[in-house]
Design a protein around this motif. Structure first.
Motif, PDB file in Angstrom:
ATOM      1  N   THR A  26      -5.439   2.133   0.668  1.00 21.59           N
ATOM      2  CA  THR A  26      -5.363   2.167  -0.799  1.00 21.59           C
ATOM      3  C   THR A  26      -5.639   3.574  -1.317  1.00 21.59           C
ATOM      4  OG1 THR A  26      -6.047  -0.143  -0.946  1.00 21.59           O
ATOM      5  CG2 THR A  26      -6.317   1.197  -2.926  1.00 21.59           C
ATOM      6  N   ALA A  27      -6.599   4.255  -0.717  1.00 24.03           N
ATOM      7  CA  ALA A  27      -6.910   5.629  -1.121  1.00 24.03           C
ATOM      8  C   ALA A  27      -5.733   6.559  -0.840  1.00 24.03           C
ATOM      9  CB  ALA A  27      -8.159   6.118  -0.396  1.00 24.03           C
ATOM     10  N   VAL A  28      -5.131   6.413   0.341  1.00 28.36           N
ATOM     11  CA  VAL A  28      -3.998   7.274   0.708  1.00 28.36           C
ATOM     12  C   VAL A  28      -2.845   7.071  -0.275  1.00 28.36           C
ATOM     13  CG1 VAL A  28      -2.286   7.811   2.486  1.00 28.36           C
ATOM     14  CG2 VAL A  28      -4.644   7.271   3.147  1.00 28.36           C
ATOM     15  N   ILE A  29      -2.486   5.814  -0.527  1.00 26.27           N
ATOM     16  CA  ILE A  29      -1.380   5.523  -1.438  1.00 26.27           C
ATOM     17  C   ILE A  29      -1.709   6.011  -2.853  1.00 26.27           C
ATOM     18  CG2 ILE A  29      -0.069   3.668  -2.519  1.00 26.27           C
ATOM     19  CD1 ILE A  29       0.618   4.346   0.460  1.00 26.27           C
ATOM     20  N   GLY A  30      -2.947   5.767  -3.291  1.00 25.18           N
ATOM     21  CA  GLY A  30      -3.348   6.223  -4.618  1.00 25.18           C
ATOM     22  C   GLY A  30      -3.269   7.720  -4.765  1.00 25.18           C
ATOM     23  N   ARG A  31      -3.731   8.452  -3.760  1.00 24.23           N
ATOM     24  CA  ARG A  31      -3.706   9.918  -3.821  1.00 24.23           C
ATOM     25  C   ARG A  31      -2.279  10.473  -3.752  1.00 24.23           C
ATOM     26  NH1 ARG A  31      -8.151  11.868  -6.275  1.00 24.23           N
ATOM     27  NH2 ARG A  31     -10.059  11.106  -5.292  1.00 24.23           N
TER      28      ARG A  31
ATOM     29  N   TYR B  24       5.492   1.898 -14.950  1.00 22.96           N
ATOM     30  CA  TYR B  24       6.536   1.805 -13.928  1.00 22.96           C
ATOM     31  C   TYR B  24       6.429   0.561 -13.034  1.00 22.96           C
ATOM     32  CZ  TYR B  24       7.626   6.611 -15.226  1.00 22.96           C
ATOM     33  OH  TYR B  24       7.965   7.740 -15.920  1.00 22.96           O
ATOM     34  N   PHE B  25       5.284   0.349 -12.401  1.00 22.77           N
ATOM     35  CA  PHE B  25       5.170  -0.811 -11.508  1.00 22.77           C
ATOM     36  C   PHE B  25       3.724  -1.054 -11.097  1.00 22.77           C
ATOM     37  CE2 PHE B  25       5.988   2.822  -8.670  1.00 22.77           C
ATOM     38  CZ  PHE B  25       5.044   2.654  -7.658  1.00 22.77           C
ATOM     39  N   PHE B  26       3.491  -2.275 -10.577  1.00 25.00           N
ATOM     40  CA  PHE B  26       2.247  -2.600  -9.891  1.00 25.00           C
ATOM     41  C   PHE B  26       2.481  -2.408  -8.389  1.00 25.00           C
ATOM     42  CE2 PHE B  26       1.513  -5.297 -13.679  1.00 25.00           C
ATOM     43  CZ  PHE B  26       0.193  -4.969 -13.978  1.00 25.00           C
ATOM     44  N   GLY B  27       1.467  -1.893  -7.711  1.00 25.49           N
ATOM     45  CA  GLY B  27       1.465  -1.875  -6.248  1.00 25.49           C
ATOM     46  C   GLY B  27       0.432  -2.883  -5.764  1.00 25.49           C
ATOM     47  N   VAL B  28       0.749  -3.638  -4.727  1.00 22.10           N
ATOM     48  CA  VAL B  28      -0.160  -4.682  -4.235  1.00 22.10           C
ATOM     49  C   VAL B  28      -0.333  -4.560  -2.723  1.00 22.10           C
ATOM     50  CG1 VAL B  28      -0.462  -7.168  -3.885  1.00 22.10           C
ATOM     51  CG2 VAL B  28       0.368  -6.318  -6.087  1.00 22.10           C
ATOM     52  N   THR B  29      -1.574  -4.620  -2.273  1.00 25.95           N
ATOM     53  CA  THR B  29      -1.880  -4.664  -0.844  1.00 25.95           C
ATOM     54  C   THR B  29      -3.052  -5.600  -0.602  1.00 25.95           C
ATOM     55  OG1 THR B  29      -2.621  -3.400   1.090  1.00 25.95           O
ATOM     56  CG2 THR B  29      -3.328  -2.590  -1.058  1.00 25.95           C
ATOM     57  N   ALA B  30      -3.006  -6.332   0.505  1.00 20.48           N
ATOM     58  CA  ALA B  30      -4.139  -7.183   0.893  1.00 20.48           C
ATOM     59  C   ALA B  30      -5.304  -6.355   1.388  1.00 20.48           C
ATOM     60  CB  ALA B  30      -3.710  -8.174   1.967  1.00 20.48           C
TER      61      ALA B  30
ATOM     62  N   ILE C 125       5.050  -4.362  -2.935  1.00 25.50           N
ATOM     63  CA  ILE C 125       3.992  -4.758  -2.004  1.00 25.50           C
ATOM     64  C   ILE C 125       4.065  -3.916  -0.733  1.00 25.50           C
ATOM     65  CG2 ILE C 125       3.801  -7.102  -2.894  1.00 25.50           C
ATOM     66  CD1 ILE C 125       5.487  -8.093  -0.558  1.00 25.50           C
ATOM     67  N   GLY C 126       2.912  -3.737  -0.100  1.00 18.43           N
ATOM     68  CA  GLY C 126       2.846  -2.958   1.136  1.00 18.43           C
ATOM     69  C   GLY C 126       1.541  -3.245   1.857  1.00 18.43           C
ATOM     70  N   GLY C 127       1.246  -2.441   2.866  1.00 19.70           N
ATOM     71  CA  GLY C 127       0.066  -2.682   3.685  1.00 19.70           C
ATOM     72  C   GLY C 127       0.413  -3.573   4.859  1.00 19.70           C
ATOM     73  N   ILE C 128      -0.542  -3.754   5.765  1.00 16.76           N
ATOM     74  CA  ILE C 128      -0.241  -4.427   7.036  1.00 16.76           C
ATOM     75  C   ILE C 128       0.149  -5.887   6.839  1.00 16.76           C
ATOM     76  CG2 ILE C 128      -2.646  -5.078   7.554  1.00 16.76           C
ATOM     77  CD1 ILE C 128      -1.910  -4.136  10.505  1.00 16.76           C
TER      78      ILE C 128
ATOM     79  N   ALA D 249       7.635 -10.798  -5.104  1.00 18.03           N
ATOM     80  CA  ALA D 249       7.623  -9.337  -5.286  1.00 18.03           C
ATOM     81  C   ALA D 249       9.049  -8.795  -5.347  1.00 18.03           C
ATOM     82  CB  ALA D 249       6.851  -8.677  -4.149  1.00 18.03           C
ATOM     83  N   ASP D 250       9.195  -7.648  -5.971  1.00 17.86           N
ATOM     84  CA  ASP D 250      10.517  -7.034  -6.129  1.00 17.86           C
ATOM     85  C   ASP D 250      10.916  -6.200  -4.926  1.00 17.86           C
ATOM     86  OD1 ASP D 250      11.308  -7.464  -9.177  1.00 17.86           O
ATOM     87  OD2 ASP D 250       9.153  -7.100  -9.059  1.00 17.86           O
ATOM     88  N   MET D 251       9.937  -5.641  -4.240  1.00 15.04           N
ATOM     89  CA  MET D 251      10.240  -4.744  -3.124  1.00 15.04           C
ATOM     90  C   MET D 251       9.054  -4.682  -2.198  1.00 15.04           C
ATOM     91  SD  MET D 251      11.349  -0.716  -3.265  1.00 15.04           S
ATOM     92  CE  MET D 251      12.834  -1.080  -4.215  1.00 15.04           C
ATOM     93  N   LEU D 252       9.335  -4.417  -0.917  1.00 13.45           N
ATOM     94  CA  LEU D 252       8.300  -4.275   0.103  1.00 13.45           C
ATOM     95  C   LEU D 252       8.496  -2.958   0.826  1.00 13.45           C
ATOM     96  CD1 LEU D 252       7.333  -7.059   2.662  1.00 13.45           C
ATOM     97  CD2 LEU D 252       7.747  -4.741   3.443  1.00 13.45           C
ATOM     98  N   VAL D 253       7.419  -2.221   0.992  1.00 15.74           N
ATOM     99  CA  VAL D 253       7.415  -1.039   1.854  1.00 15.74           C
ATOM    100  C   VAL D 253       6.743  -1.448   3.159  1.00 15.74           C
ATOM    101  CG1 VAL D 253       6.374   1.230   2.225  1.00 15.74           C
ATOM    102  CG2 VAL D 253       7.442   0.706   0.044  1.00 15.74           C
ATOM    103  N   TYR D 254       7.438  -1.268   4.274  1.00 15.72           N
ATOM    104  CA  TYR D 254       6.828  -1.648   5.545  1.00 15.72           C
ATOM    105  C   TYR D 254       6.418  -0.409   6.339  1.00 15.72           C
ATOM    106  CZ  TYR D 254      11.397  -0.819   7.906  1.00 15.72           C
ATOM    107  OH  TYR D 254      12.564  -0.277   8.403  1.00 15.72           O
ATOM    108  N   GLY D 255       5.506  -0.628   7.291  1.00 16.21           N
ATOM    109  CA  GLY D 255       5.011   0.498   8.088  1.00 16.21           C
ATOM    110  C   GLY D 255       4.100   1.398   7.275  1.00 16.21           C
ATOM    111  N   MET D 256       3.888   2.602   7.789  1.00 19.79           N
ATOM    112  CA  MET D 256       3.076   3.587   7.079  1.00 19.79           C
ATOM    113  C   MET D 256       3.886   4.093   5.886  1.00 19.79           C
ATOM    114  SD  MET D 256       0.573   3.138   8.967  1.00 19.79           S
ATOM    115  CE  MET D 256      -0.644   4.315   8.401  1.00 19.79           C
ATOM    116  N   GLY D 257       3.332   3.991   4.682  1.00 20.29           N
ATOM    117  CA  GLY D 257       4.153   4.039   3.474  1.00 20.29           C
ATOM    118  C   GLY D 257       4.405   5.372   2.820  1.00 20.29           C
ATOM    119  N   GLU D 258       3.871   6.474   3.385  1.00 16.36           N
ATOM    120  CA  GLU D 258       3.978   7.744   2.659  1.00 16.36           C
ATOM    121  C   GLU D 258       5.417   8.160   2.365  1.00 16.36           C
ATOM    122  OE1 GLU D 258       0.222   8.657   5.291  1.00 16.36           O
ATOM    123  OE2 GLU D 258       1.974   7.338   5.387  1.00 16.36           O
TER     124      GLU D 258
END
Length: 638
Positions: free
Chosen positions: A43-48, A80-86, A140-143, A170-179
């Protein structure tokens, strides 16, 4: 807790947003973990990253999903959007043991308290957001999202579930490491492209109406796997799907995958190529405070942070491809390494931490000793479809040099602020065995091992042979146990040379697909003979996006479609697990009776006899008849 201005952290509250002078947010992240502003926390990495792209970003950490949903409303609606991770773990793995018992703690919550996130957190959070703000896209993203991106078996419900996009809405999913995909998405969003209309970015997945034609992007070829509905009817088709998904997830020149589910089509775009050193450095060098948010001060320490706050992650990915492991499925098969400069910069940051006492707890990664290992000829890697670079043998194209890692260890060791730098991550021991790793003609892995053993072991060294049965190890995609024996011999020789006493701590798994009960009894006997009373053991848990999970559910190996037996009942699993604890009095009678029932009294004798009796047997010799040996035993005792 270090006192720092509240604006050093990304905002968690409306008040913190206002302190930054913002009257509107561009993106809001919802996370199942407490907010720790450290590069080990996704969450910190994605936020930064979002912040670095010029967006106004805030985090809602561990929102209350049970009552009035005020946590989901407190920051309003993002532009723009919400990001969601477990969070850093799949919420079901976080909540439940292999026996489906509820865990009593949560390492990603202040005070280790359980109950601060729901089961299936990504889906629960997304459904709430879609109900409150139906017009705002959700990414959405994360493991949890990553490993549930296609039809998958859910152990906790004991059934197949469709892509998490279908259940969550959800509208879209980012899989793997998301950078990489995240930065591309942010740049398009900044140009005015609505998130839910983006289709041409690598490493994303989305649903579209089946009647709608697929777009043609980036010269991607498309491969279709069996629909969710077919998988529900045919376990073999489900198993065959997995091979396609695993191969395409680990190729540099991959195909787009599609799968029909209901009246929609799931589209999974190919992954990005593994991050280069410069990209890795940018991610790790963002302006983290490296601390939990101050709001948690009164609630107690966050266990996962306490474990890693003085550790350094030097690389990502794993080319082992172990059948039970999700690392390569999420982080990738190819290794992404940081530069020496970036790593030493982080050492400086740790040394300057006021609580630092001179000891770095870990210089590591998913596997401690894969730093900077890669293909010698990348064009070969471009075409490769193997899920592992080291099973059944080490690829001749893989550069397994340990020299860069040894040099890092030495430089960290020489830092004036560091008393000791330990390696807490598990070491891939087979890379250090001459008979297995024949790629290193200069034997720099021997130099590495001596450096590791003499300078960087904090009392004990963790390794993961996982089993002793060659048949089970083959299913696991792990090397023969004979290589562990050879490694132990090398390790013990170095210890004897330097007068050290640092025990090996081997990890083992029971009830893995392909493992019979007698295999577990053999495991217990073999490790006993080596002097181990096992501590680090676990019962197999079938987690999404692993070969072992597919075998557990379908009964066949996804690459051969041949049957493989798996312990599934509570009784079968408990029986296998019991053998780990042969040395405990409460298990001895059970083991004796059980092995006699299985017609293996020899194993019962081997497991349960005392060390003194074992020594007598060694003197007598194993080649004589049992009657003759018993006679000699009696004489020996007299």
């Amino acid at each position: 807790m270090i006192e720092r201005p509240i604006t050093d952290w990304l905002p968690l509250t409306k008040k913190e947003v206002e302190k930054r002078g913002w009257d509107e947010l561009d993106v809001i992240l919802i996370s199942g973990d407490a907010y720790v502003d450290h590069p080990a926390f996704g969450t910190a990495v994605i936020g930064r990253i979002i912040e670095s792209e010029g967006f106004k970003i805030a985090i809602v950490a561990q929102p209350n999903w049970k009552d009035d949903l005020r946590d989901f409303k407190k920051l309003g609606k993002p532009k723009y959007f919400f990001g969601v991770t477990a969070g850093c773990m799949d919420s079901m793995v976080n909540h439940y043991t292999a026996n489906k018992r509820l865990r009593s703690n949560d390492s990603y919550t202040p005070g280790g308290e359980a109950g601060y996130r729901p089961d299936y957190a990504t889906t629960v959070y997304t459904k709430i957001l879609k109900e409150l703000y139906p017009d705002v896209p959700v990414l959405i993203g994360g493991i949890e999202a990553s490993l549930r991106r296609v039809t998958h078996y859910d152990y906790w419900q004991d059934k197949l579930l469709p892509t998490i996009l279908y259940d969550s809405g959800a509208d879209m999913l980012v899989y793997g490491m998301g950078e990489q995909p995240l930065r591309e998405l942010l740049r398009l969003v900044k140009q005015g492209v609505p998130l839910n209309t983006i289709r041409n970015v690598n490493q994303i997945a989305y649903l579209q109406p089946t009647a709608e034609p697929l777009g043609q992007f980036n010269n991607w070829d498309t491969v279709e796997i069996s629909s969710h509905e077919i998988c529900l009817q045919d376990k073999i088709k489900y198993a065959a799907n997995f091979k396609v998904v695993e191969v395409e997830s680990n190729k540099w020149q991959a195909n787009r995958i599609i799968q029909k589910v209901g009246d929609k089509t799931l589209v999974i775009n190919p992954p990005f190529k593994t991050m280069e050193e410069k990209e890795m450095d940018i991610s790790f060098d963002l302006p983290y405070t490296r601390l939990p948010h101050p709001k948690y001060k009164k609630r107690g320490p966050i266990p996962s942070y306490e474990m890693i706050k003085f550790s350094i992650n030097m690389h990502r990915g794993c080319f082992g491809g172990c059948s039970f492991c999700t690392i390569s499925a999420h982080q990738g098969k190819f290794i992404a390494s940081r530069s020496e400069k970036s790593i030493m910069k982080e050492v400086d940051q740790i040394v300057n931490h006021p609580e630092f006492k001179g000891y770095i707890s870990d210089l590591g990664g998913p596997s401690a000793n894969m730093y900077k290992m890669k293909g010698k000829d990348e064009s070969i890697c471009n075409r490769c479809q193997s899920p592992s670079c080291i099973h059944p043998v080490i690829c001749s194209n893989l550069d397994t040099s340990h020299t860069p890692l040894t040099e890092i260890y030495k430089k960290v060791d020489a830092h004036p602020g560091v008393k000791k730098a330990f390696v807490g991550s598990g070491v891939r021991y087979d890379l250090l065995v001459d008979d297995f790793n024949k790629n290193n003609q200069d034997h720099n892995h021997d130099i590495y091992l001596e450096q590791l053993v003499t300078r960087h072991v904090s009392g004990r060294l963790k390794v993961a042979p996982e089993h002793t049965s060659d048949d089970t190890l083959k299913v696991m995609r792990k090397p023969s146990f004979k290589y562990f024996r050879k490694f132990k011999e090398k390790y013990d020789n170095i210890q004897a040379k330097h007068n050290l006493k640092q025990p090996l701590i081997p990890y083992f798994i029971s009830s893995h697909p392909g493992c019979e009960e007698v295999d577990m009894a053999n495991l217990a006997a073999e490790t006993k003979d080596l002097g181990f009373q096992l501590e680090q053991v676990q019962d197999f848990t079938p987690t999404p996006m692993t070969v072992a999970e597919v075998i557990y559910y379908s009964g066949v190996h996804p690459y051969t479609l041949q049957p493989i037996k798996t312990a599934k009942t509570k009784e079968e699993k408990q029986s296998q697990n019991n053998y780990f604890f042969w040395y405990k009095p409460e298990f001895k009678d059970w083991i004796r009776k059980r092995l006699h029932k299985l017609n293996r009294p020899d194993l019962a004798d081997r497991l349960l006899k005392s060390q003194k009796q074992a020594a007598i047997d060694k003197i007598i010799g194993e080649s004589e008849s049992s009657k003759a040996k018993q006679k000699k035993r009696n004489n020996f005792k007299r």
